[in-house]
Design an enzyme around this catalytic site. Sequence first.
Site, PDB file in Angstrom:
ATOM      1  N   ASP A 179       0.865  -1.180   0.000  1.00  0.00           N
ATOM      2  CA  ASP A 179       0.000   0.000   0.000  1.00  0.00           C
ATOM      3  C   ASP A 179       0.902   1.230   0.000  1.00  0.00           C
ATOM      4  O   ASP A 179       2.132   1.100   0.054  1.00  0.00           O
ATOM      5  CB  ASP A 179      -0.913  -0.002   1.236  1.00  0.00           C
ATOM      6  N   VAL A 213       1.168   0.992  -7.091  1.00  0.00           N
ATOM      7  CA  VAL A 213       0.837  -0.020  -8.098  1.00  0.00           C
ATOM      8  C   VAL A 213       0.886   0.517  -9.521  1.00  0.00           C
ATOM      9  O   VAL A 213       0.839  -0.266 -10.476  1.00  0.00           O
ATOM     10  CB  VAL A 213      -0.546  -0.656  -7.837  1.00  0.00           C
ATOM     11  N   TYR A 233     -14.989   5.364 -13.407  1.00  0.00           N
ATOM     12  CA  TYR A 233     -14.819   4.208 -12.537  1.00  0.00           C
ATOM     13  C   TYR A 233     -15.358   2.944 -13.224  1.00  0.00           C
ATOM     14  O   TYR A 233     -14.705   1.896 -13.213  1.00  0.00           O
ATOM     15  CB  TYR A 233     -15.550   4.464 -11.224  1.00  0.00           C
TER      16      TYR A 233
END
Length: 262
Positions: A38, A65, A157
């Site tokens: 994270d 990421v 999204y």
Amino acid sequence: MGGRVQGKVALITGGASGIGRGCAETLAAEGALAVITDVQDAKGAEVVAAIGKAGGKAEYLRHDVTDEAAWEGVIAQVKARHGRLDILVNNAGIGIGGSILDMTLADWRRQTAVNLDGVFLGVKHAIPLMRASGDGGSIVNMSSVAGLKGAPTLAGYCATKGGVRLFTKAVAMECANAKDGIRVNSVHPGIIETPIWLSITNTASPGANAPPDLDAISAMAVPLGMKGLPQDIANGVLWLASDESRYVTGAELVIDGGLSVR
């Protein structure tokens, strides 16, 4: 302690909070070593401490990421420390709500980088280490009900989560053709009590409107009449990560209280 993923090494992105934390804690409770990644360092340390206190094994790595070099570094550390990778939960994600007319190209690209590029990079760099063990593996990509149907003010999204859905199926077929024993599936949460709702509804900043009442929303929209919890998603991820789902690949596990079929 259970043993449904006993002795396996699991990498969970976005594992410091919400669904990711639930997945990390559940996999560790069932015998896996949870490698939590994270960008929330303090929260990541809290999760590792909680898992250790409960008798499980976990470690934390800071990890963006969207950065391919960071992915290469994380996979290299997993290989050096543990020699294998059995489970990858591509969970890290963000939500940016609002009209598509107001969304900036920068926000579109940021959301795509985390939600879609991050999944691509995870799969690309994890598969070689999974194959090297010779025992196959399980990749679980976190999509959403928004990856199955459109939602107003969530066009960006929906685009990323729909991309995750079909990307998952394509990679599942590639691994099946390679006969490498790696299964690839997607999970589609509905209304789950997690911090992402604050950003989707633009209530994450000081002085913003009150966060959404998920209980009230769920009572109206969800056939079962209630919101979900991270544990509800983690239970599904555990099944897909375990050998109990050995004959499941390219599938989409919808965990939404019936929201997507209303």
